[in-house]
Design a protein around this motif. Structure first.
Motif, PDB file in Angstrom:
ATOM      1  N   UNK A  43       7.595 -19.127 -21.554  1.00 58.40           N
ATOM      2  CA  UNK A  43       7.659 -18.609 -20.194  1.00 58.40           C
ATOM      3  C   UNK A  43       9.016 -18.947 -19.586  1.00 58.40           C
ATOM      4  N   UNK A  44       9.501 -18.107 -18.681  1.00 57.25           N
ATOM      5  CA  UNK A  44      10.769 -18.378 -18.001  1.00 57.25           C
ATOM      6  C   UNK A  44      10.673 -19.732 -17.297  1.00 57.25           C
ATOM      7  N   UNK A  45      11.556 -20.672 -17.618  1.00 56.98           N
ATOM      8  CA  UNK A  45      11.465 -22.020 -17.036  1.00 56.98           C
ATOM      9  C   UNK A  45      11.513 -22.052 -15.504  1.00 56.98           C
ATOM     10  N   UNK A  46      12.348 -21.231 -14.894  1.00 55.49           N
ATOM     11  CA  UNK A  46      12.429 -21.213 -13.432  1.00 55.49           C
ATOM     12  C   UNK A  46      11.114 -20.743 -12.823  1.00 55.49           C
ATOM     13  N   UNK A  47      10.525 -19.759 -13.426  1.00 55.98           N
ATOM     14  CA  UNK A  47       9.235 -19.262 -12.931  1.00 55.98           C
ATOM     15  C   UNK A  47       8.158 -20.323 -13.115  1.00 55.98           C
ATOM     16  N   UNK A  48       8.192 -21.015 -14.254  1.00 56.86           N
ATOM     17  CA  UNK A  48       7.225 -22.083 -14.477  1.00 56.86           C
ATOM     18  C   UNK A  48       7.341 -23.146 -13.398  1.00 56.86           C
ATOM     19  N   UNK A  49       8.562 -23.596 -13.120  1.00 56.20           N
ATOM     20  CA  UNK A  49       8.778 -24.648 -12.121  1.00 56.20           C
ATOM     21  C   UNK A  49       8.261 -24.187 -10.758  1.00 56.20           C
ATOM     22  N   UNK A  50       8.572 -22.965 -10.372  1.00 61.73           N
ATOM     23  CA  UNK A  50       8.132 -22.462  -9.064  1.00 61.73           C
ATOM     24  C   UNK A  50       6.602 -22.400  -8.980  1.00 61.73           C
ATOM     25  N   UNK A  51       5.969 -21.850 -10.006  1.00 56.86           N
ATOM     26  CA  UNK A  51       4.504 -21.728  -9.986  1.00 56.86           C
ATOM     27  C   UNK A  51       3.820 -23.088 -10.084  1.00 56.86           C
ATOM     28  N   UNK A  52       4.391 -23.975 -10.867  1.00 56.31           N
ATOM     29  CA  UNK A  52       3.855 -25.327 -10.977  1.00 56.31           C
ATOM     30  C   UNK A  52       3.912 -26.028  -9.622  1.00 56.31           C
ATOM     31  N   UNK A  53       5.048 -25.920  -8.948  1.00 55.97           N
ATOM     32  CA  UNK A  53       5.218 -26.576  -7.646  1.00 55.97           C
ATOM     33  C   UNK A  53       4.276 -25.990  -6.600  1.00 55.97           C
ATOM     34  N   UNK A  54       4.112 -24.678  -6.586  1.00 59.24           N
ATOM     35  CA  UNK A  54       3.211 -24.050  -5.611  1.00 59.24           C
ATOM     36  C   UNK A  54       1.776 -24.521  -5.825  1.00 59.24           C
ATOM     37  N   UNK A  55       1.319 -24.501  -7.064  1.00 57.66           N
ATOM     38  CA  UNK A  55      -0.043 -24.962  -7.350  1.00 57.66           C
ATOM     39  C   UNK A  55      -0.238 -26.422  -6.996  1.00 57.66           C
ATOM     40  N   UNK A  56       0.754 -27.247  -7.294  1.00 54.61           N
ATOM     41  CA  UNK A  56       0.670 -28.667  -6.974  1.00 54.61           C
ATOM     42  C   UNK A  56       0.659 -28.880  -5.466  1.00 54.61           C
ATOM     43  N   UNK A  57       1.459 -28.132  -4.733  1.00 59.63           N
ATOM     44  CA  UNK A  57       1.478 -28.240  -3.277  1.00 59.63           C
ATOM     45  C   UNK A  57       0.109 -27.902  -2.690  1.00 59.63           C
ATOM     46  N   UNK A  58      -0.524 -26.851  -3.181  1.00 57.08           N
ATOM     47  CA  UNK A  58      -1.859 -26.473  -2.703  1.00 57.08           C
ATOM     48  C   UNK A  58      -2.849 -27.601  -2.995  1.00 57.08           C
ATOM     49  N   UNK A  59      -2.830 -28.104  -4.223  1.00 56.97           N
ATOM     50  CA  UNK A  59      -3.767 -29.151  -4.650  1.00 56.97           C
ATOM     51  C   UNK A  59      -3.590 -30.430  -3.837  1.00 56.97           C
ATOM     52  N   UNK A  60      -2.363 -30.926  -3.770  1.00 56.85           N
ATOM     53  CA  UNK A  60      -2.109 -32.190  -3.090  1.00 56.85           C
ATOM     54  C   UNK A  60      -2.306 -32.070  -1.584  1.00 56.85           C
ATOM     55  N   UNK A  61      -1.976 -30.915  -1.010  1.00 54.46           N
ATOM     56  CA  UNK A  61      -2.204 -30.708   0.425  1.00 54.46           C
ATOM     57  C   UNK A  61      -3.696 -30.704   0.742  1.00 54.46           C
ATOM     58  N   UNK A  62      -4.481 -30.079  -0.122  1.00 51.90           N
ATOM     59  CA  UNK A  62      -5.933 -30.070   0.082  1.00 51.90           C
ATOM     60  C   UNK A  62      -6.498 -31.487   0.009  1.00 51.90           C
ATOM     61  N   UNK A  63      -6.057 -32.266  -0.978  1.00 52.23           N
ATOM     62  CA  UNK A  63      -6.526 -33.650  -1.089  1.00 52.23           C
ATOM     63  C   UNK A  63      -6.100 -34.477   0.125  1.00 52.23           C
ATOM     64  N   UNK A  64      -4.861 -34.291   0.552  1.00 54.19           N
ATOM     65  CA  UNK A  64      -4.371 -35.025   1.720  1.00 54.19           C
ATOM     66  C   UNK A  64      -5.168 -34.627   2.961  1.00 54.19           C
ATOM     67  N   UNK A  65      -5.431 -33.343   3.107  1.00 57.92           N
ATOM     68  CA  UNK A  65      -6.212 -32.870   4.250  1.00 57.92           C
ATOM     69  C   UNK A  65      -7.618 -33.441   4.253  1.00 57.92           C
ATOM     70  N   UNK A  66      -8.241 -33.443   3.091  1.00 58.73           N
ATOM     71  CA  UNK A  66      -9.582 -34.030   2.997  1.00 58.73           C
ATOM     72  C   UNK A  66      -9.554 -35.512   3.351  1.00 58.73           C
ATOM     73  N   UNK A  67      -8.540 -36.214   2.867  1.00 61.46           N
ATOM     74  CA  UNK A  67      -8.432 -37.638   3.180  1.00 61.46           C
ATOM     75  C   UNK A  67      -8.189 -37.851   4.670  1.00 61.46           C
ATOM     76  N   UNK A  68      -7.197 -37.167   5.219  1.00 60.33           N
ATOM     77  CA  UNK A  68      -6.820 -37.375   6.629  1.00 60.33           C
ATOM     78  C   UNK A  68      -7.982 -37.022   7.552  1.00 60.33           C
TER      79      UNK A  68
END
Length: 173
Positions: free
Chosen positions: A141-166
């Motif tokens: 897979x195109x490395x730049x696309x991988x990094x962008x999609x990986x970061x977006x998915x991680x942001x959604x996941x970690x934001x949801x966990x942070x929101x649930x915690x807060x």
């Protein structure tokens, strides 16, 4: 910082959490988590645990989320490169890579079926975080696309966990 939790910690750990090094250490933890090397700590607990220790004010929450996304993305990209360059058999032979051939075949199928957007989707879901990193690397897979999609998915996941915690902390207390 959560004073009740901190009062029970050894002095050296309290000092570390109060220092500028806390986010550097957290970055390292997320790099290891992203590279699938932290089997002893569920990824679902790292951001909430960090917020429990460091506090969850906006001036703490945003840097913790930033470090989480950056660190996990760096770790996933490292694993992506290993998969891309060394290949499937290399990974399956390594003791540190604790994904079975059967599971990897299943995640290959997910990647084949849904393509690159599945990287973001899997990173945003419980228990499948990072599992499409290796199939994406193997598929070149195109490395730049991988990094962008990986970061977006991680942001959604970690934001949801942070929101649930807060919001959970605020509701419970």
């Amino acid at each position: 910082m959560n004073e009740g939790i901190v009062a029970e910690m050894p002095g050296w750990l309290q000092s570390l959490l109060n220092s500028d090094w806390a986010l550097v250490v957290l970055f390292g933890v997320f790099v290891l988590e992203g590279a699938m090397l932290m089997y002893f700590v569920p990824s679902e607990l790292i951001v909430p645990g960090s917020l429990a220790l460091l506090g969850h004010s906006p001036e703490t929450l945003l840097p913790v989320l930033g470090v989480a996304v950056l660190g996990a993305t760096v770790g996933q990209f490292a694993l992506f490169l290993v998969a891309e360059r060394a290949g499937r058999e290399y990974l399956l032979q390594k003791r540190w890579f604790r994904v079975s051939e059967r599971a990897l075949t299943r995640f290959d199928g997910w990647f084949d079926r849904w393509g690159a957007p599945a990287v973001a989707g899997s990173n945003a879901m419980l228990f499948t975080r990072g599992m499409l990193t290796v199939p994406a690397g193997l598929a070149k897979m195109d490395p730049k696309r991988f990094v962008a999609l990986s970061a977006v998915g991680t942001l959604v996941f970690e934001s949801a966990l942070a929101g649930l915690y807060v919001f959970g902390v605020d509701v419970l207390w």
